[in-house]
Motif scaffolding. Structure first.
Motif, PDB file in Angstrom:
ATOM      1  N   LYS A  75       0.969  -1.192  -0.050  1.00  0.00           N
ATOM      2  CA  LYS A  75       0.064   0.018   0.131  1.00  0.00           C
ATOM      3  C   LYS A  75       0.926   1.150   0.159  1.00  0.00           C
ATOM      4  CE  LYS A  75      -3.175  -2.255   2.833  1.00  0.00           C
ATOM      5  NZ  LYS A  75      -3.849  -2.491   4.448  1.00  0.00           N
ATOM      6  N   TYR A  76       0.402   2.173  -0.693  1.00  0.00           N
ATOM      7  CA  TYR A  76       1.286   3.402  -0.701  1.00  0.00           C
ATOM      8  C   TYR A  76       0.349   4.735  -0.521  1.00  0.00           C
ATOM      9  CZ  TYR A  76       4.482   0.144  -2.909  1.00  0.00           C
ATOM     10  OH  TYR A  76       5.288  -0.982  -3.042  1.00  0.00           O
ATOM     11  N   ALA A  77       1.020   5.678  -0.323  1.00  0.00           N
ATOM     12  CA  ALA A  77       0.124   6.989  -0.331  1.00  0.00           C
ATOM     13  C   ALA A  77       0.862   7.837  -1.376  1.00  0.00           C
ATOM     14  CB  ALA A  77       0.481   7.770   1.081  1.00  0.00           C
ATOM     15  N   ILE A  78       0.107   8.220  -2.386  1.00  0.00           N
ATOM     16  CA  ILE A  78       0.456   9.168  -3.554  1.00  0.00           C
ATOM     17  C   ILE A  78       0.123  10.452  -3.500  1.00  0.00           C
ATOM     18  CG2 ILE A  78       1.024   8.828  -6.046  1.00  0.00           C
ATOM     19  CD1 ILE A  78       0.187   5.976  -5.786  1.00  0.00           C
ATOM     20  N   LYS A  79       1.182  11.370  -3.640  1.00  0.00           N
ATOM     21  CA  LYS A  79       0.880  12.857  -3.582  1.00  0.00           C
ATOM     22  C   LYS A  79       1.050  13.486  -4.904  1.00  0.00           C
ATOM     23  CE  LYS A  79       1.585  17.223  -1.376  1.00  0.00           C
ATOM     24  NZ  LYS A  79       2.663  17.912  -0.050  1.00  0.00           N
ATOM     25  N   VAL A  80       0.003  14.260  -5.436  1.00  0.00           N
ATOM     26  CA  VAL A  80       0.245  14.960  -6.649  1.00  0.00           C
ATOM     27  C   VAL A  80      -0.011  16.380  -6.220  1.00  0.00           C
ATOM     28  CG1 VAL A  80      -1.901  14.159  -7.294  1.00  0.00           C
ATOM     29  CG2 VAL A  80      -0.515  15.301  -8.763  1.00  0.00           C
ATOM     30  N   ASN A  81       0.801  17.435  -6.550  1.00  0.00           N
ATOM     31  CA  ASN A  81       0.640  18.986  -6.331  1.00  0.00           C
ATOM     32  C   ASN A  81      -0.296  19.464  -7.446  1.00  0.00           C
ATOM     33  OD1 ASN A  81       2.402  19.565  -4.186  1.00  0.00           O
ATOM     34  ND2 ASN A  81       3.621  18.136  -5.266  1.00  0.00           N
ATOM     35  N   PHE A  82      -1.084  20.401  -6.864  1.00  0.00           N
ATOM     36  CA  PHE A  82      -1.732  21.279  -7.514  1.00  0.00           C
ATOM     37  C   PHE A  82      -1.028  22.220  -8.419  1.00  0.00           C
ATOM     38  CE2 PHE A  82      -4.545  21.648  -3.847  1.00  0.00           C
ATOM     39  CZ  PHE A  82      -5.562  20.723  -4.132  1.00  0.00           C
ATOM     40  N   SER A  83      -1.306  22.499  -9.790  1.00  0.00           N
ATOM     41  CA  SER A  83      -0.736  23.189 -10.938  1.00  0.00           C
ATOM     42  C   SER A  83      -0.181  24.495 -10.313  1.00  0.00           C
ATOM     43  CB  SER A  83      -1.468  23.347 -12.292  1.00  0.00           C
ATOM     44  OG  SER A  83      -2.646  24.072 -11.811  1.00  0.00           O
ATOM     45  N   THR A  84      -0.987  25.133  -9.454  1.00  0.00           N
ATOM     46  CA  THR A  84      -0.115  26.349  -8.918  1.00  0.00           C
ATOM     47  C   THR A  84       0.873  26.220  -8.022  1.00  0.00           C
ATOM     48  OG1 THR A  84      -1.863  26.259  -7.175  1.00  0.00           O
ATOM     49  CG2 THR A  84      -2.760  27.182  -9.017  1.00  0.00           C
ATOM     50  N   VAL A  85       1.054  25.018  -7.697  1.00  0.00           N
ATOM     51  CA  VAL A  85       2.426  24.945  -6.664  1.00  0.00           C
ATOM     52  C   VAL A  85       3.797  25.016  -7.486  1.00  0.00           C
ATOM     53  CG1 VAL A  85       3.607  23.363  -5.198  1.00  0.00           C
ATOM     54  CG2 VAL A  85       1.109  23.448  -5.018  1.00  0.00           C
ATOM     55  N   SER A  86       4.697  25.861  -7.134  1.00  0.00           N
ATOM     56  CA  SER A  86       5.834  26.162  -7.611  1.00  0.00           C
ATOM     57  C   SER A  86       6.801  24.954  -7.640  1.00  0.00           C
ATOM     58  CB  SER A  86       6.643  27.465  -6.787  1.00  0.00           C
ATOM     59  OG  SER A  86       7.086  27.163  -5.890  1.00  0.00           O
ATOM     60  N   PRO A  87       7.677  24.788  -8.627  1.00  0.00           N
ATOM     61  CA  PRO A  87       8.747  23.686  -8.588  1.00  0.00           C
ATOM     62  C   PRO A  87       9.817  23.478  -7.573  1.00  0.00           C
ATOM     63  CG  PRO A  87       8.317  24.611 -10.730  1.00  0.00           C
ATOM     64  CD  PRO A  87       7.925  25.393  -9.770  1.00  0.00           C
ATOM     65  N   GLU A  88       9.875  24.901  -6.888  1.00  0.00           N
ATOM     66  CA  GLU A  88      10.872  25.040  -5.852  1.00  0.00           C
ATOM     67  C   GLU A  88      10.184  24.376  -4.648  1.00  0.00           C
ATOM     68  OE1 GLU A  88      11.723  27.896  -8.890  1.00  0.00           O
ATOM     69  OE2 GLU A  88       9.873  27.588  -7.709  1.00  0.00           O
ATOM     70  N   GLN A 117       3.808  16.787 -17.078  1.00  0.00           N
ATOM     71  CA  GLN A 117       4.467  17.656 -16.313  1.00  0.00           C
ATOM     72  C   GLN A 117       4.245  17.700 -14.676  1.00  0.00           C
ATOM     73  OE1 GLN A 117       3.729  20.864 -18.699  1.00  0.00           O
ATOM     74  NE2 GLN A 117       5.399  20.769 -19.993  1.00  0.00           N
ATOM     75  N   LYS A 118       3.600  16.433 -14.367  1.00  0.00           N
ATOM     76  CA  LYS A 118       3.354  16.543 -12.846  1.00  0.00           C
ATOM     77  C   LYS A 118       4.207  15.480 -12.008  1.00  0.00           C
ATOM     78  CE  LYS A 118      -1.783  17.789 -13.306  1.00  0.00           C
ATOM     79  NZ  LYS A 118      -3.030  17.234 -13.111  1.00  0.00           N
ATOM     80  N   ILE A 119       4.522  16.152 -11.122  1.00  0.00           N
ATOM     81  CA  ILE A 119       5.603  15.077 -10.205  1.00  0.00           C
ATOM     82  C   ILE A 119       4.421  14.195  -9.112  1.00  0.00           C
ATOM     83  CG2 ILE A 119       7.243  15.045  -8.444  1.00  0.00           C
ATOM     84  CD1 ILE A 119       8.808  17.303  -9.943  1.00  0.00           C
ATOM     85  N   TYR A 120       4.802  12.902  -9.243  1.00  0.00           N
ATOM     86  CA  TYR A 120       4.077  12.111  -8.273  1.00  0.00           C
ATOM     87  C   TYR A 120       5.008  11.552  -7.024  1.00  0.00           C
ATOM     88  CZ  TYR A 120       0.536  12.135 -11.632  1.00  0.00           C
ATOM     89  OH  TYR A 120      -0.786  12.607 -12.569  1.00  0.00           O
ATOM     90  N   ILE A 121       4.576  11.997  -5.890  1.00  0.00           N
ATOM     91  CA  ILE A 121       5.540  11.405  -4.841  1.00  0.00           C
ATOM     92  C   ILE A 121       4.799  10.165  -3.979  1.00  0.00           C
ATOM     93  CG2 ILE A 121       6.455  12.274  -2.708  1.00  0.00           C
ATOM     94  CD1 ILE A 121       6.430  15.002  -3.609  1.00  0.00           C
ATOM     95  N   VAL A 122       5.595   9.201  -3.952  1.00  0.00           N
ATOM     96  CA  VAL A 122       4.958   7.907  -3.415  1.00  0.00           C
ATOM     97  C   VAL A 122       5.737   7.811  -2.185  1.00  0.00           C
ATOM     98  CG1 VAL A 122       4.389   5.458  -3.981  1.00  0.00           C
ATOM     99  CG2 VAL A 122       4.544   7.054  -5.979  1.00  0.00           C
ATOM    100  N   THR A 123       4.902   7.664  -1.129  1.00  0.00           N
ATOM    101  CA  THR A 123       5.471   7.101   0.078  1.00  0.00           C
ATOM    102  C   THR A 123       4.760   5.737   0.713  1.00  0.00           C
ATOM    103  OG1 THR A 123       3.887   8.634   1.413  1.00  0.00           O
ATOM    104  CG2 THR A 123       6.039   9.573   0.613  1.00  0.00           C
ATOM    105  N   GLU A 124       5.370   5.137   1.680  1.00  0.00           N
ATOM    106  CA  GLU A 124       4.941   4.199   2.248  1.00  0.00           C
ATOM    107  C   GLU A 124       3.499   4.588   2.904  1.00  0.00           C
ATOM    108  OE1 GLU A 124       7.438   2.217   5.014  1.00  0.00           O
ATOM    109  OE2 GLU A 124       8.961   1.624   3.656  1.00  0.00           O
ATOM    110  N   TYR A 125       2.475   3.566   2.934  1.00  0.00           N
ATOM    111  CA  TYR A 125       1.223   3.746   3.385  1.00  0.00           C
ATOM    112  C   TYR A 125       1.171   3.685   4.962  1.00  0.00           C
ATOM    113  CZ  TYR A 125      -3.773   3.465   4.480  1.00  0.00           C
ATOM    114  OH  TYR A 125      -5.270   3.796   5.040  1.00  0.00           O
ATOM    115  N   PHE A 126       0.339   4.499   5.746  1.00  0.00           N
ATOM    116  CA  PHE A 126       0.443   4.440   7.141  1.00  0.00           C
ATOM    117  C   PHE A 126      -0.943   4.483   7.291  1.00  0.00           C
ATOM    118  CE2 PHE A 126       0.095   6.159  11.383  1.00  0.00           C
ATOM    119  CZ  PHE A 126       0.903   5.328  12.041  1.00  0.00           C
ATOM    120  N   SER A 127      -1.530   3.402   8.068  1.00  0.00           N
ATOM    121  CA  SER A 127      -3.105   3.435   8.374  1.00  0.00           C
ATOM    122  C   SER A 127      -3.048   4.298   9.672  1.00  0.00           C
ATOM    123  CB  SER A 127      -3.351   1.967   8.713  1.00  0.00           C
ATOM    124  OG  SER A 127      -4.649   1.964   9.296  1.00  0.00           O
ATOM    125  N   PHE A 128      -4.053   5.294   9.556  1.00  0.00           N
ATOM    126  CA  PHE A 128      -4.389   5.906  10.771  1.00  0.00           C
ATOM    127  C   PHE A 128      -6.013   6.432  10.931  1.00  0.00           C
ATOM    128  CE2 PHE A 128      -4.449   8.604   6.980  1.00  0.00           C
ATOM    129  CZ  PHE A 128      -5.331   9.619   7.199  1.00  0.00           C
TER     130      PHE A 128
END
Length: 371
Positions: A75-88, A117-128
């Motif tokens: 299981k993973y948590a996958i984050k994708v940022n809004f287009s308004t978020v700066s690359p920095e 043109q979107k960066i997806y950040i994949v981290t381990e899933y944590f059940s909470f």
């Protein structure tokens, strides 16, 4: 012509898949962030639902996906940022995740991938469990377990020269059954320059150390471009942040722990209204949060608030009707087990002067946790 029809059908099918999955989440309110199911599948992930969203992006729960099959054990948590978020900002967050790799109570980076043109950040899933489902029912021992885990996360960050700057219940995922938690979301985090300077002075010339030093320096350069001392969620930020005081560090996070402690003790989710009443005093170059100041005054008294505001460079004239002295915590807190030790820790966490606020190391060793 036939080829164009096939392509049109394929595009319509993809859009249909996006819309279908989209209707099961809140993404329909964010038309620039439709779930591109194929983007995940091409990178061997199957998205199943939305976990949460903030000011910068959305996080989804996903499974490993190979040869048309879901592997629900992975299981993973996958984050994708809004287009308004700066690359920095995205680069800085990825850098922080690399710095805390392998550390307890912190998210573990698994993968990064770029699609459309979107960066997806994949981290381990944590059940909470969501904070709102348990904060009003926890007894004092359960509150201790929660706070200890949160402070442990902050201690590890400090040991790595990082302060979070957006500590709040939504960024601390806690599992009551396991009594474990992880601190997520490093979009506003910063680095203690003195920590990096000590790294350089301490010597050592291994490749691993050189790479780590370089990562710290790259993150600091990025933060210098986007600006220091950014304000997170106002209702969890101390006065030195609200008033844009230059000298801010680890103590910002400690104040937030105090606010969360008070949420538990008062059984009140929204302690502060979080409404910005913008005003510009003659001596100020920054925005002044009048409403927040008045709410703090009701807890700490006009004398203490005026004194600390003067220290931060603000001449404060409060209405004569506001309380002059601080509130008696025992008058608003009726949780069983709220004794002298609990009151002392709360007072030290919510110390208005950041230089006098308790350090994370001392907080973990406080008698409150030794009972």
């Amino acid at each position: 012509m036939k080829k164009q029809q096939v392509q049109a059908k394929a595009k319509a099918k993809t859009t249909e898949k996006q819309t279908k999955l989209n209707q099961n989440s809140n993404d329909r309110y964010y038309p620039d962030l439709l779930i591109d199911e194929d983007a995940y599948l091409r990178n061997n992930y199957k998205v199943v639902r939305e976990l949460g969203r903030g000011g910068y992006g959305v996080v989804y729960k996903g499974y490993a996906y190979h040869n048309g099959q879901e592997d629900k054990a992975k299981k993973y948590a996958i984050k994708v940022n809004f287009s308004t978020v700066s690359p920095e900002l995205i680069f800085a967050e990825i850098g922080f995740l690399k710095l805390v790799q392998g550390k307890e109570n912190l998210p573990q980076l698994v993968n990064l991938f770029l699609t459309n043109q979107k960066i997806y950040i994949v981290t381990e899933y944590f059940s909470f469990d969501p904070f709102i489902t348990f904060f009003s029912t926890f007894n004092m021992q359960e509150i201790k377990d929660y706070l200890r885990e949160l402070l442990k996360a902050l201690l590890i960050l400090k040991q790595n020269g990082i302060y979070h700057r957006d500590v709040k219940p939504g960024n601390f995922l806690y599992n009551p059954k396991l009594k474990k938690g992880i601190l997520i979301d490093y979009g506003l985090s910063e680095i203690d320059k003195s920590f990096v300077n000590n790294m350089v002075e301490s010597g050592g010339n291994t490749q691993e150390l050189r790479q780590r030093k370089q990562l710290y320096e790259d993150i600091m350069k990025t933060i210098a471009q986007i600006g220091h001392n950014k304000i997170g969620t106002e209702s969890f930020m101390p006065l030195e942040s609200i008033l844009h005081y230059q000298e801010q560090s680890y103590e910002v996070d400690i104040w937030a722990v105090g606010v969360i402690f008070l949420q538990f003790l008062t059984r009140k989710y929204n302690l502060f209204s979080n409404v910005r009443m913008v005003h510009k005093p003659a001596v100020s170059k920054n925005l002044f949060y009048v409403n927040f100041i008045l709410e703090l005054t009701s807890l700490f008294g006009a004398e203490a608030i005026t004194k600390i505001c003067n220290k931060f460079g603000y001449n404060l004239n409060l209405p004569s009707v506001v309380a002059k002295t601080p509130i008696n915590w025992r008058s608003v807190i009726h949780v069983e087990g709220f004794d002298d030790k609990a009151e002392d820790l709360l007072t030290q966490l919510l110390e208005l002067d950041p230089q006098k606020r308790i350090k994370v190391e001392d907080a973990l060793q406080h008698p409150f946790f030794q009972q």
